[in-house]
Design an enzyme around this catalytic site. Sequence first.
Site, PDB file in Angstrom:
ATOM      1  N   SER A 342       0.835  -1.205   0.000  1.00  0.00           N
ATOM      2  CA  SER A 342       0.000   0.000   0.000  1.00  0.00           C
ATOM      3  C   SER A 342       0.868   1.253   0.000  1.00  0.00           C
ATOM      4  O   SER A 342       0.569   2.242  -0.677  1.00  0.00           O
ATOM      5  CB  SER A 342      -0.871   0.052   1.255  1.00  0.00           C
ATOM      6  OG  SER A 342      -1.589  -1.122   1.403  1.00  0.00           O
ATOM      7  N   ASP A 635      -5.221 -10.436   7.000  1.00  0.00           N
ATOM      8  CA  ASP A 635      -4.388 -11.163   6.028  1.00  0.00           C
ATOM      9  C   ASP A 635      -3.453 -12.168   6.699  1.00  0.00           C
ATOM     10  O   ASP A 635      -2.830 -12.983   6.032  1.00  0.00           O
ATOM     11  CB  ASP A 635      -3.540 -10.168   5.219  1.00  0.00           C
ATOM     12  CG  ASP A 635      -4.401  -9.417   4.209  1.00  0.00           C
ATOM     13  OD1 ASP A 635      -5.438  -9.970   3.783  1.00  0.00           O
ATOM     14  OD2 ASP A 635      -4.049  -8.282   3.865  1.00  0.00           O
ATOM     15  N   ARG A 666      -9.894 -18.934   2.652  1.00  0.00           N
ATOM     16  CA  ARG A 666      -8.694 -19.212   3.451  1.00  0.00           C
ATOM     17  C   ARG A 666      -8.986 -20.087   4.662  1.00  0.00           C
ATOM     18  O   ARG A 666      -8.080 -20.741   5.185  1.00  0.00           O
ATOM     19  CB  ARG A 666      -8.033 -17.896   3.871  1.00  0.00           C
ATOM     20  CG  ARG A 666      -7.264 -17.296   2.719  1.00  0.00           C
ATOM     21  CD  ARG A 666      -6.425 -16.111   3.108  1.00  0.00           C
ATOM     22  NE  ARG A 666      -5.627 -15.699   1.964  1.00  0.00           N
ATOM     23  CZ  ARG A 666      -5.172 -14.475   1.763  1.00  0.00           C
ATOM     24  NH1 ARG A 666      -5.446 -13.526   2.642  1.00  0.00           N
ATOM     25  NH2 ARG A 666      -4.447 -14.198   0.707  1.00  0.00           N
TER      26      ARG A 666
END
Length: 755
Positions: A342, A635, A666
């Site tokens: 980012s 994450d 996930r």
Amino acid sequence: MAAPLSSQSPVESDAGLNTPLFQRVAVIGLGLIGGSLAAAIRQQQLAVEVVAYDREADDLRAGVALGVIDTAESSVAAAVQGADLVVVAVPVRATEAVLAEIRPALSHQAILTDVGSTKASFVAAVEAVFGQLGPRVIPGHPIAGSEKSGVHAANPELFANHKVILTPAEGVDGASFERLKSLWEGCGARVLAMSVGYHDEVLAATSHLPHLIAFSLVDTLAGEDQNMDIFRYAAGGFRDFTRIAASDPVMWHDIFLSNRDAVLRVIDHFSRDLDQLRDAIEHQDGAMLLRVFSRAKAAREHFTKMLSGQAYVTDMNQKQVTFRMQPGGSMNGDIRVPGDKSISHRSIMLGALADGVTEVRGFLEGEDSLATLQAFRDMGVTIEGPDNGHVRIHGVGIDGLQAPRGPLYLGNSGTAMRLFAGLLAAQPFDTELTGDESLSRRPMGRVADPLRAMGAVIDTAEGGRPPLKIHGSQALTGIHYEMPVASAQVKSCLLLAGLYAEGATSVTEPAPTRDHTERMLEGFGYHVHRKGATSSVSGGGRLTASEIDVPADISSAAFFLVAASIAPESDLTLRHVGMNPTRVGVINILRLMGASIEVLNEREIGGEPVADLRVRSATLRGIDIPEDQVPLAIDEFPVLFVAAACAEGETVLRGAEELRVKESDRIQVMADGLTALGVESTVTADGIVIPGGQRLGGGTVDSHGDHRIAMSFAVASLRAEGEIVVNDCANVATSFPGFVELARETGIQIAAEGE
Ligand code: NAP
């Protein structure tokens, strides 16, 4: 020539593979191209009979003897008689005279085509001879050739894997077009269709101008006093020019005279640019030189990617990469993981718009940030690097961007597209934002709608999807926007648009999201007013160049935090890790589990908090993960599940539905992988329960192409009892370049196969 000659030695063919598309193909002009086409047609049995006429009887005799044609004819009319396809393969300047001979013998049903390098000239010759372009006249141009000419150089493979451009007129007979297309495809070529005008423009730029430059340069240097030495010491670059300048002078003389207008336009354009470079050298304008050279250097890769519609480093994805880990080990060392994505993005954006030169270190050379970098180059910003994470951006100031020549291609990066939409909404030029296939499916309405409320004019494709067409020169007015869904990208987009808006632009978020844009704007000297959940900027300010040492990505550091915690006798230091409060959930959770993580040397760089982290082995215990930490570690859960499996006692995760819609589901994919290693877990609707204290066996895990899953199981090997193999790991290289090397260096016994 009295009687037609017939071929005694047919070219070897794959008998019976093709049904003939044509009865009789007549080739007029049996040189390199005509001969190669004839030979390919015969070899592939695409016609019952291939005949030819050439003004040189010797060439015709050779054509028969070499098996290039079936029959040699003694006149154009004799060749064309009864043919259902006539191919004009003479030099461009001879075309009109040859057409005049073709006309009386040409059947109404026959297709007439050519192979000439310029197309408007062929159309003009047809119109001069026939009065109009009939529906079965289809101009063509194979983009293949050789330095040699003449029938002796004919090669049936010449067109294999090359392009052939057909330039049919609007009234073309569709069936004839398809037949001709199939013929070329049967010769191995890939057929493209375009208009005559476009063909001549494109070829003027990509083929004719380079040849002209080569002829001119070699001629100029050959006339210099020390010409012998120039040729004797010719370096690679000049040798390439001499190779091009060795092309057939007669053919090229034809081409330049036939494509005069398009060639003149591109010569004028090039001469202006060359003059500018000359001036830049004369006036020591290094910035100008760097801008042009770095743009040109990047052009090849950029356009290749654009043409293939693929993102920047996805070549890696084409390959199958497998990780193979031997069990056990401990983690030691002093390392720095790659930069935060980012922040890498934003450093380029703000650096480009700042006054002065911004130096960026630790830049993540991943696909997304490279797409952003290229887009700014396309808008006239000089950017040096990246070179080992070092990028130097010569800022053009807040109003200094220039109109790009074409669409801006943003690869796979949703962040880039949304942030660019804000940044470009008020520029004095139009822009089009495009991306790869997956980005083209993502909705952009959530940024386009509030931007429109500010006065932006943006067109999207159906369903609010890319490409985004942004109409420039709009006067934006600041708004207050209550975001319906928490999104750092939407917030950043509006704040960037706010830099160009009249008055204040403020955004209120329903839950905290990453605040890298706000922090970096402050780092570039632009005031952001922040109160509670609202951030606002006022338009009209300027950004001042800055030095940015991009913090190491905490999401990448997470693998090493868990690795050093679970592996015995570990002591690992991670340098310069980004400690943005919206990102540190993984540290909070690991500490609650009993991890030994020391935060050292805390400091602020470019508005972002960073620190060094020292991690040592610890006995972890299972916990109920506090729900308020879930968004801060979203994450990092795959690798936290590995920590949970190694902990004593049960770990429970709730409120993490979002994990199911990441690059993979996930929760399920991790549970399946753990099962493959003999570790039990219970999947719930919004999380997972992992009983601790389990033994990790060896086994094979499918990562489903999810980089974080792959790296998590590499970490698991430290506590496994057998070899772990993880499939489908190529994506790791895009998010964490150098992961395998760093993991090996610090203690994971990992090998990547298939790289
Ligand atoms: P080439 O090897 O010189 O062949 C041209 C042939 O046409 C020669 O045998 C020539 O005979 C013959 N010819 C000339 N005028 C004629 C006439 N009035 N009647 C009958 N035959 C005549 O040239 P090429 O390379 O094949 O080029 C043919 C065409 O293909 C050109 O239009 C060129 O623009 C185009 N093309 C060439 C390339 C390339 O790389 N070479 C690539 C794509 C397209 P002579 O030997 O007596 O001159």
